[in-house]
Design an enzyme around this catalytic site. Structure first.
Site, PDB file in Angstrom:
ATOM      1  N   HIS A   1      -0.576   4.676  -0.138  1.00  0.00           N
ATOM      2  CA  HIS A   1      -1.112   6.251   0.556  1.00  0.00           C
ATOM      3  C   HIS A   1      -0.936   6.224   1.918  1.00  0.00           C
ATOM      4  O   HIS A   1      -0.639   4.993   2.964  1.00  0.00           O
ATOM      5  CB  HIS A   1      -2.799   5.447   0.803  1.00  0.00           C
ATOM      6  CG  HIS A   1      -3.658   5.108  -0.490  1.00  0.00           C
ATOM      7  ND1 HIS A   1      -3.527   3.629  -0.580  1.00  0.00           N
ATOM      8  CD2 HIS A   1      -4.601   5.800  -0.957  1.00  0.00           C
ATOM      9  CE1 HIS A   1      -4.726   3.537  -1.642  1.00  0.00           C
ATOM     10  NE2 HIS A   1      -5.061   5.064  -2.292  1.00  0.00           N
TER      11      HIS A   1
ATOM     12  N   ASP B   1       0.731  -1.568  -0.028  1.00  0.00           N
ATOM     13  CA  ASP B   1       0.488  -0.096   0.001  1.00  0.00           C
ATOM     14  C   ASP B   1       0.653   0.799  -0.305  1.00  0.00           C
ATOM     15  O   ASP B   1       1.369   1.107   0.875  1.00  0.00           O
ATOM     16  CB  ASP B   1      -1.106  -0.157   1.478  1.00  0.00           C
ATOM     17  CG  ASP B   1      -1.768   0.619   1.430  1.00  0.00           C
ATOM     18  OD1 ASP B   1      -2.100   1.534   0.610  1.00  0.00           O
ATOM     19  OD2 ASP B   1      -2.824   0.679   1.830  1.00  0.00           O
TER      20      ASP B   1
HETATM   21  C1  B12 Z   1      -5.693   9.603  -2.631  1.00  0.00           C
HETATM   22  C2  B12 Z   1      -6.015   8.808  -2.779  1.00  0.00           C
HETATM   23  C3  B12 Z   1      -4.986   7.803  -3.388  1.00  0.00           C
HETATM   24  C4  B12 Z   1      -3.552   8.028  -3.792  1.00  0.00           C
HETATM   25  C5  B12 Z   1      -2.699   8.207  -2.820  1.00  0.00           C
HETATM   26  C6  B12 Z   1      -1.114   9.027  -3.020  1.00  0.00           C
HETATM   27  C7  B12 Z   1      -0.569   8.796  -1.577  1.00  0.00           C
HETATM   28  N1  B12 Z   1       0.226   8.014  -2.225  1.00  0.00           N
HETATM   29  O1  B12 Z   1      -0.642   8.765  -0.697  1.00  0.00           O
HETATM   30  C8  B12 Z   1      -3.132   8.090  -5.199  1.00  0.00           C
HETATM   31  C9  B12 Z   1      -4.172   8.338  -6.640  1.00  0.00           C
HETATM   32  C10 B12 Z   1      -2.079   7.206  -5.972  1.00  0.00           C
HETATM   33  C11 B12 Z   1      -3.796   6.305  -4.444  1.00  0.00           C
HETATM   34  C12 B12 Z   1      -3.314   5.185  -5.392  1.00  0.00           C
HETATM   35  C13 B12 Z   1      -4.497   4.058  -5.754  1.00  0.00           C
HETATM   36  N2  B12 Z   1      -6.135   4.292  -5.022  1.00  0.00           N
HETATM   37 CO1  B12 Z   1      -6.369   5.107  -3.444  1.00  0.00          CO
HETATM   38  N3  B12 Z   1      -6.673   6.783  -1.917  1.00  0.00           N
HETATM   39  C14 B12 Z   1      -7.091   8.262  -2.297  1.00  0.00           C
HETATM   40  C15 B12 Z   1      -8.489   8.768  -2.080  1.00  0.00           C
HETATM   41  C16 B12 Z   1      -9.315   9.002  -2.867  1.00  0.00           C
HETATM   42  C17 B12 Z   1      -8.216   8.961  -0.388  1.00  0.00           C
HETATM   43  C18 B12 Z   1      -6.922   8.883   0.630  1.00  0.00           C
HETATM   44  C19 B12 Z   1      -6.641   9.645   1.514  1.00  0.00           C
HETATM   45  O2  B12 Z   1      -5.599  10.056   0.988  1.00  0.00           O
HETATM   46  N4  B12 Z   1      -7.265  10.514   2.666  1.00  0.00           N
HETATM   47  C20 B12 Z   1      -6.919  11.313   3.278  1.00  0.00           C
HETATM   48  C21 B12 Z   1      -6.124  10.991   4.897  1.00  0.00           C
HETATM   49  C22 B12 Z   1      -6.074  12.430   5.215  1.00  0.00           C
HETATM   50  O3  B12 Z   1      -7.310   9.735   4.827  1.00  0.00           O
HETATM   51  P1  B12 Z   1      -7.239   8.435   4.746  1.00  0.00           P
HETATM   52  O4  B12 Z   1      -5.600   8.142   5.047  1.00  0.00           O
HETATM   53  O5  B12 Z   1      -7.922   7.556   5.483  1.00  0.00           O
HETATM   54  O6  B12 Z   1      -6.260   8.798   6.369  1.00  0.00           O
HETATM   55  C23 B12 Z   1      -7.415   8.915   8.224  1.00  0.00           C
HETATM   56  C24 B12 Z   1      -7.929   8.354   8.230  1.00  0.00           C
HETATM   57  O7  B12 Z   1      -7.879   6.693   8.049  1.00  0.00           O
HETATM   58  C25 B12 Z   1      -6.895   7.524  10.006  1.00  0.00           C
HETATM   59  N5  B12 Z   1      -5.756   6.540   9.666  1.00  0.00           N
HETATM   60  C26 B12 Z   1      -4.938   6.340   8.442  1.00  0.00           C
HETATM   61  N6  B12 Z   1      -4.255   5.240   8.396  1.00  0.00           N
HETATM   62  C27 B12 Z   1      -4.565   5.392  10.054  1.00  0.00           C
HETATM   63  C28 B12 Z   1      -3.837   4.229  10.862  1.00  0.00           C
HETATM   64  C29 B12 Z   1      -3.954   4.128  12.050  1.00  0.00           C
HETATM   65  C30 B12 Z   1      -3.430   3.502  13.416  1.00  0.00           C
HETATM   66  C31 B12 Z   1      -5.104   5.017  12.955  1.00  0.00           C
HETATM   67  C32 B12 Z   1      -5.461   5.534  14.214  1.00  0.00           C
HETATM   68  C33 B12 Z   1      -5.647   5.491  11.656  1.00  0.00           C
HETATM   69  C34 B12 Z   1      -5.521   5.986  10.139  1.00  0.00           C
HETATM   70  O8  B12 Z   1      -6.066   8.965   9.717  1.00  0.00           O
HETATM   71  C35 B12 Z   1      -6.902   9.648   9.258  1.00  0.00           C
HETATM   72  C36 B12 Z   1      -7.820  10.681   9.739  1.00  0.00           C
HETATM   73  O9  B12 Z   1      -8.838  11.020   9.337  1.00  0.00           O
HETATM   74  C37 B12 Z   1      -8.767   6.794  -1.125  1.00  0.00           C
HETATM   75  C38 B12 Z   1     -10.757   7.267  -1.462  1.00  0.00           C
HETATM   76  C39 B12 Z   1     -11.523   8.210   0.048  1.00  0.00           C
HETATM   77  N7  B12 Z   1     -10.844   8.191   1.470  1.00  0.00           N
HETATM   78  O10 B12 Z   1     -11.941   9.416  -0.955  1.00  0.00           O
HETATM   79  C40 B12 Z   1      -8.530   6.024  -2.339  1.00  0.00           C
HETATM   80  C41 B12 Z   1      -8.880   5.139  -1.756  1.00  0.00           C
HETATM   81  C42 B12 Z   1      -8.458   4.428  -0.859  1.00  0.00           C
HETATM   82  N8  B12 Z   1      -7.708   4.380  -2.635  1.00  0.00           N
HETATM   83  C43 B12 Z   1      -8.453   2.933  -2.971  1.00  0.00           C
HETATM   84  C44 B12 Z   1      -7.236   2.051  -4.435  1.00  0.00           C
HETATM   85  C45 B12 Z   1      -8.267   1.115  -4.782  1.00  0.00           C
HETATM   86  C46 B12 Z   1      -6.266   2.482  -5.010  1.00  0.00           C
HETATM   87  C47 B12 Z   1      -5.260   1.769  -5.753  1.00  0.00           C
HETATM   88  C48 B12 Z   1      -4.829   0.528  -5.294  1.00  0.00           C
HETATM   89  C49 B12 Z   1      -5.955   1.335  -6.955  1.00  0.00           C
HETATM   90  C50 B12 Z   1      -5.892   3.023  -8.132  1.00  0.00           C
HETATM   91  N9  B12 Z   1      -7.548   3.718  -7.820  1.00  0.00           N
HETATM   92  O11 B12 Z   1      -5.235   3.736  -8.412  1.00  0.00           O
HETATM   93  C51 B12 Z   1      -3.835   3.045  -5.525  1.00  0.00           C
HETATM   94  C52 B12 Z   1      -2.628   1.823  -4.591  1.00  0.00           C
HETATM   95  C53 B12 Z   1      -1.349   1.517  -4.609  1.00  0.00           C
HETATM   96  C54 B12 Z   1      -1.489   1.236  -3.567  1.00  0.00           C
HETATM   97  N10 B12 Z   1      -0.078   0.690  -4.439  1.00  0.00           N
HETATM   98  O12 B12 Z   1      -1.389   1.409  -2.757  1.00  0.00           O
HETATM   99  C55 B12 Z   1      -9.640   2.596  -2.797  1.00  0.00           C
HETATM  100  C56 B12 Z   1      -9.779   1.731  -1.445  1.00  0.00           C
HETATM  101  C57 B12 Z   1     -10.252   0.249  -1.906  1.00  0.00           C
HETATM  102  C58 B12 Z   1     -11.152  -0.609  -0.578  1.00  0.00           C
HETATM  103  N11 B12 Z   1     -10.196  -0.311   0.655  1.00  0.00           N
HETATM  104  O13 B12 Z   1     -11.503  -0.772  -0.459  1.00  0.00           O
HETATM  105  C59 B12 Z   1     -10.304   3.551  -2.410  1.00  0.00           C
HETATM  106  C60 B12 Z   1     -10.565   3.791  -1.228  1.00  0.00           C
HETATM  107  C61 B12 Z   1     -10.045   4.561  -2.888  1.00  0.00           C
HETATM  108  C62 B12 Z   1     -12.812   3.464  -4.544  1.00  0.00           C
HETATM  109  N12 B12 Z   1     -13.453   3.459  -3.491  1.00  0.00           N
HETATM  110  O14 B12 Z   1     -11.446   2.709  -4.555  1.00  0.00           O
HETATM  111  N13 B12 Z   1      -5.344   6.806  -3.987  1.00  0.00           N
END
Ligand code: B12
Ligand code: B12
Lengths: 475, 147, 475, 147
Positions: free
Chosen positions: B16, B14
């Site tokens: 992200h 992953d």
């Molecule tokens: C930005 C994004 C990307 C960027 C990532 C850039 C980067 N390197 O970080 C790019 C465009 C490169 C990308 C790629 C991919 N992505 Co993407 N991505 C997203 C997106 C839109 C936002 C994620 C994000 O940054 N959110 C903002 C941050 C602040 O939020 P967060 O990470 O969720 O963290 C919060 C909480 O989760 C928590 N948290 C996170 N980690 C942890 C850990 C602990 C211990 C705790 C307590 C809390 C916690 O803390 C934050 C507080 O708000 C999500 C969908 C969404 N959420 O809207 C999809 C999403 C995560 N991606 C997804 C997928 C499938 C991919 C890809 C596999 C395929 C693709 N679409 O190209 C690739 C992955 C490649 C890889 N090897 O990982 C899926 C995952 C599917 C699933 N889980 O069922 C999602 C959900 C989109 C979707 N609906 O399909 N992605």
């Protein structure tokens, strides 16, 4: 040292061999592949359909492990979503070149009936599987992935009848992996581009599309555009003649319109004349609201933006974006919401004030970034890219990769436009920096707090929290 | 008194990192000593870092839907290395549209002390961790200053 | 002959008696009613909340027969939809003054647990029922209905604690009924306005809101604005001091922005200084797409328009609009989609080119319509209204009522703006007519067909069919 | 040969007339003699007009959700007046979000020959009616000219 020179036919042939050697599936002859492409009807020819369209085309993302399911999924997206262009999104294991894991996931999916992979393992389906897919669906299909070393994936899918291949050495390295040097991925993608060029020379134009949104999160337009142009140049060197430059919505209407205009302008200016340049606009690529109703608002705003500036295509999101891989129905719903807004708005002329000023600012920054790259490489864009990233002259926010410094820190100004709070070593002139600083100062004054990491964090979550700018005390 | 040390990272293939990048900053601000392993970190690297730093907690992030596979054996690894940090996992923990409660149960069974969905706020993660590590008794003043 | 003069206190008192005599429920004393209003907390005072807001407020439509259900429904709309202002939509029987039928429907609803009425029968719930509603919910509540003779409804609901009352003698006659003369409804609404004035004089400002969308279907902006201003003038005469002028989205961004601006401008100009004028923008009031995803696109476009021009409030639709009365969840979803777009866009400045020209055209037409009314009534706006409609100087498209000629026929121009294909006897000058004609000519040329009823029919269905302009050969 | 006559109107207290206004025009264009009763037409007025014009068809529109109550007795009225036109009803035929098939069955049972939902195109209504009245044999040329 990597250089921006065209691979010779002999080099291509030799690389072809190496690539196929490692393949878990049988290879296909190039001639036979060309013949397959030639047999495809006009409405499945990607570059033609895209380049000759007289309106913004819609394209979703979608990939599931099993072939039949993927066919069903894509058919749902054309039938129920009116998708103009189709995707096939590749699973993460394949992106990692972990074909055994992909195979295991595929088999497990077949057994359980569940999707045990997050995309379509095209390599494991092989050339035949791909061809069955292309034959079964009714629109041009593109490979969308995120694979740093996509050589085998390209070999299989292009032989398998796909006519468009997303990604590039920078845009599928920095955001997607932590494991590759830029020099390495540039080399890998020279093969992909040369292979695309080889098909192109045989009358089968392969469309190539840099992944403009990069890390999806507050990426400054100038950085995205500069990087896409570099990848366009690298592809052109290898004989690619159809390039789609990409850009991800930041959410500020004027800035997004200005960015697409700048990209169109600079794209045609910088890329060789023989390349047909098109553009793609991605609906918001950062964190989405979890609530589907709110997500629909974000989707519609992206559609409205596209209707105003009219890129050649728009990549749509689904209302389930924040939750996980969307159902086919949700994916089609995102397409229809987009289609409704696009159609209603594109029938009217909407001209925004202030676009020119923002466009100037973006173009100026892109030019200085590209100048820095050419300088750093003594005129060679491949070497320049490696050098520029090494020195931080080019950089992106939030890179998982160490190939970029990640020293730039973006934040929104008071109007919601993405500016830079920290420039690191980014090659933009001091006047541009002053403009960014001044804008962020204004915001800081409005909010009565210093520009800081906290501000960045608030901005990153703002859209998923229901707004554009992450103001303090807002939860 | 030294600051409690925490290991964060995104597991498996992953990439992200936006979430953990912000989490790292929030934890630092709240007085933790943070080691961020970054993207695509094998589970072994989490174990190693935890052992090396004597971490009080290991925070695993997974967004792309393979958390279950990627974390298999993580807790056994920690036990073998003879370390026993709190373990949290957060992000998008399943492919597709599963109910979060099912997901939570599943990861609890795998050994995680805390399972968070993507809705969680950084503040909540930080304060939960501080509470569970008993930091608030030690430093009520700091907390007050922050809130 | 009806005249625009203020009812005396004696007349009001006498009318009060007549109105309550016919009531199926007990009357309430005015003093006690004022006391109830005075007891309401600040955040339930409609005019104050609306007039002091610093952003566009959201308000849905919603009404179900039973009191407890209505309370639940409104709570859902604030809790899950973040509605700023609440509605109570009245059922059709009550609008017809058929209180026995409403009573039967209410009782049947209580028995079956189904909603056997399409709204809340406020008269049958009586003053006490209304007060329980007002006490139970957490935001200001408005009566929204469509009742030509709303005297008893006003008496009951204003005594019952509602502080805003939609409608007026024209806007709740022409679109809603076929049974009343304008002279009649003007008289009825003089009572409603005088009663509102009486509360206002006691420190309980009652907000009054003409129903600007009229028949909801391609109503030219100038017609809607002129009619709202007339109702504002009539209300002001009776002592109303808080007037919200209304306008329904036509779907062309520039025209909608121009219309709201014109309405704000002319509203303050024409209404007496002591009246506080606010504006409301209704999301598209014509036929909606049946598909919820497409409906969400229409809703979001309305929200985007509101974000650009910033009326004081926006009335939202739900994605189930085309199907029937929406569930509470769907209604809340419409609010959230609207909220997301509103918030994201209102944080940025969006200035459209070409608004001024369209606004001029609208203002000019409104002025000539109003001039015609004043002329026709020898300076008396009530008499002038009756006269003007009689002569077709004022008219609306698709009226069910014979009180309007219905000789105007609207169609969209090539840019999707609503123009008039047939003016009937409408009081606009020949230059304005020439502009409309020219625009429709251009469209006719584009489509290679004459402007005709077929064009109108295509336009009426266009948005529900996924586009703005009804082009030929499009099914 | 005289044109077949059709009565259209919106029944009960319903004031929605956009649909019937357009329907009236489409029917006229297609060669019907149309009597439009307009909005808020009592069922008795439909019966009267049908008797008066010797209508081949009565087209009832209802959008606001009270169609069932409003149409009760309509068919009995027609029978009493000794007229037997085809009867169609269309619009939004139930309050709320009911399944259309249930609705259709219900109105069929009440005696309507055709029950249409709001998705129907004018063209379809017109051609169904022409077919059921056997007009197409008589005037194929006209139809061709239109399509
Ligand atoms: C930005 C994004 C990307 C960027 C990532 C850039 C980067 N390197 O970080 C790019 C465009 C490169 C990308 C790629 C991919 N992505 Co993407 N991505 C997203 C997106 C839109 C936002 C994620 C994000 O940054 N959110 C903002 C941050 C602040 O939020 P967060 O990470 O969720 O963290 C919060 C909480 O989760 C928590 N948290 C996170 N980690 C942890 C850990 C602990 C211990 C705790 C307590 C809390 C916690 O803390 C934050 C507080 O708000 C999500 C969908 C969404 N959420 O809207 C999809 C999403 C995560 N991606 C997804 C997928 C499938 C991919 C890809 C596999 C395929 C693709 N679409 O190209 C690739 C992955 C490649 C890889 N090897 O990982 C899926 C995952 C599917 C699933 N889980 O069922 C999602 C959900 C989109 C979707 N609906 O399909 N992605
Ligand atoms: C415009 C409109 C209005 C206008 C009507 C102006 C006028 N006088 O005509 C105004 C704003 C005044 C209005 C008022 C009301 N409305 Co209204 N209105 C609509 C709306 C948005 C569009 C209707 C329309 O004109 N469509 C365009 C025409 C061309 O389509 P159509 O009428 O459906 O006709 C097509 C077919 O149905 C068919 N058809 C129609 N009749 C017939 C008959 C036959 C025999 C056949 C074969 C076919 C046929 O032909 C057309 C072909 O496409 C609908 C929702 C929607 N559809 O999006 C709500 C809607 C019909 N209204 C509704 C309601 C509740 C009301 C009110 C009671 C309450 C209110 N909201 O104020 C009042 C009614 C007052 C009264 N006494 O009738 C509800 C009905 C609820 C239900 N059935 O469950 C709807 C569905 C909105 C909703 N979701 O709540 N409304």
């Amino acid at each position: 040292m990597v250089e921006d020179t065209r691979l010779t036919d002999a080099e291509l042939e030799q690389l072809d061999q190496t690539v196929w050697e490692s393949a878990p599936v049988e290879s296909a002859s190039f001639e036979e592949a060309v013949a397959f492409h030639e047999g495809l009807p006009e409405h499945k020819r990607f570059a033609d359909v895209l380049e000759s369209a007289d309106r913004v085309l819609t394209q979703p993302r979608a990939g599931v492990p099993r072939l039949d399911d993927q066919i069903d999924l894509l058919q749902t997206l054309t039938d129920e979503g009116d998708a103009d262009l189709l995707p096939t999104t590749i699973d993460s294991y394949t992106r990692d070149n972990a074909y055994e894991k992909a195979q295991a996931g595929l088999e497990q999916s077949r057994e359980t009936g569940e999707n045990e992979l997050n995309g379509f393992p095209a390599v494991n389906h092989g050339v035949d599987g791909c061809r069955r897919l292309i034959e079964a669906v009714d629109a041009p299909v593109q490979v969308r992935h995120g694979t740093p070393d996509a050589r085998l994936l390209a070999a299989v899918t292009l032989a398998g009848g796909f006519q468009s291949f997303e990604g590039g050495p920078i845009t599928y390295n920095l955001p997607y992996t932590s494991k590759y040097e830029l020099a390495e991925t540039i080399e890998y993608w020279q093969y992909v581009d040369r292979l695309s060029g080889a098909y192109t020379e045989r009358g089968v134009p392969i469309n190539r599309e840099p992944f403009g949104p990069l890390t999806g999160t507050l990426v400054p337009p100038s950085v995205a555009i500069a990087i896409c142009i570099i990848e366009g140049l690298l592809a052109a060197t290898q004989g690619v003649r159809s390039v789609t430059l990409g850009y991800g919505q930041v959410g500020n209407l004027v800035q997004d319109v200005a960015a697409i205009r700048a990209m169109e302008q600079l794209g045609t200016e910088y890329l060789p004349e023989e390349v047909t340049v098109t553009t793609v606009f991605h609906q918001w690529m950062g964190g989405f609201p979890r609530d589907e109703a709110r997500a629909n608002g974000v989707i519609a705003l992206g559609a409205a933006t596209a209707a105003v500036v009219e890129p050649d295509k728009i990549i749509t999101k689904s209302p389930q974006e924040a939750r996980g891989v969307p159902t086919a129905a949700a994916n089609a719903a995102g397409l229809r919401t987009t289609g409704q807004v696009l159609q209603m708005l594109s029938e009217q002329s909407v001209d925004l004030e202030g676009v020119d000023r923002e466009q100037d600012l973006i173009e100026r920054s892109v030019r200085s970034l590209l100048d820095a790259v050419f300088d750093a490489g003594d005129g060679d864009v491949a070497r320049g890219t490696v050098e520029a990233f090494e020195q931080g002259l080019l950089d992106v926010p939030f890179p998982p990769s160490e190939a970029a410094d990640g020293d730039v820190l973006p934040a929104r100004d008071d109007d919601g436009r993405v500016r830079l709070l920290k420039f690191g070593n980014l090659a933009v002139d001091s006047e541009v920096k002053q403009i960014h600083d001044a804008r962020l100062e204004t915001r800081a004054t409005t909010e009565n707090r210093r520009p800081s990491f906290r501000m960045v964090a608030d901005d990153v979550s703002a859209i998923s929290d229901g707004r554009l700018v992450g103001r303090p005390g807002d939860d | 008194m030294s600051e409690p040390s925490v290991v964060v990272g995104t597991i498996g293939s992953d990439a992200h990192v936006v979430g953990i990048t912000l989490l790292e900053h929030a934890l630092k601000e709240a007085g933790f000593d943070v080691r961020n392993l970054g993207a695509q970190t094998p589970k072994e690297a989490f174990v190693e870092a935890a052992a090396e730093t004597g971490a009080s907690a290991v925070l695993v992030s997974s967004l792309y839907g393979h958390a279950e596979q990627d974390c298999e054996g993580l807790h056994e690894g920690l036990a073998e290395a003879d370390v026993d940090p709190m373990t949290y996992i957060g992000g998008n923990l399943a492919v597709g549209q599963s109910e979060f409660e099912t997901v939570r149960r599943q990861f609890r069974e795998m050994g995680f002390d805390g399972v968070f969905d993507a809705d969680v706020e950084f503040e909540e993660v930080v304060s939960t961790l501080r509470a569970e590590l008993g930091m608030d008794e030690r430093s009520t003043r700091l907390t007050q200053a922050r809130s």
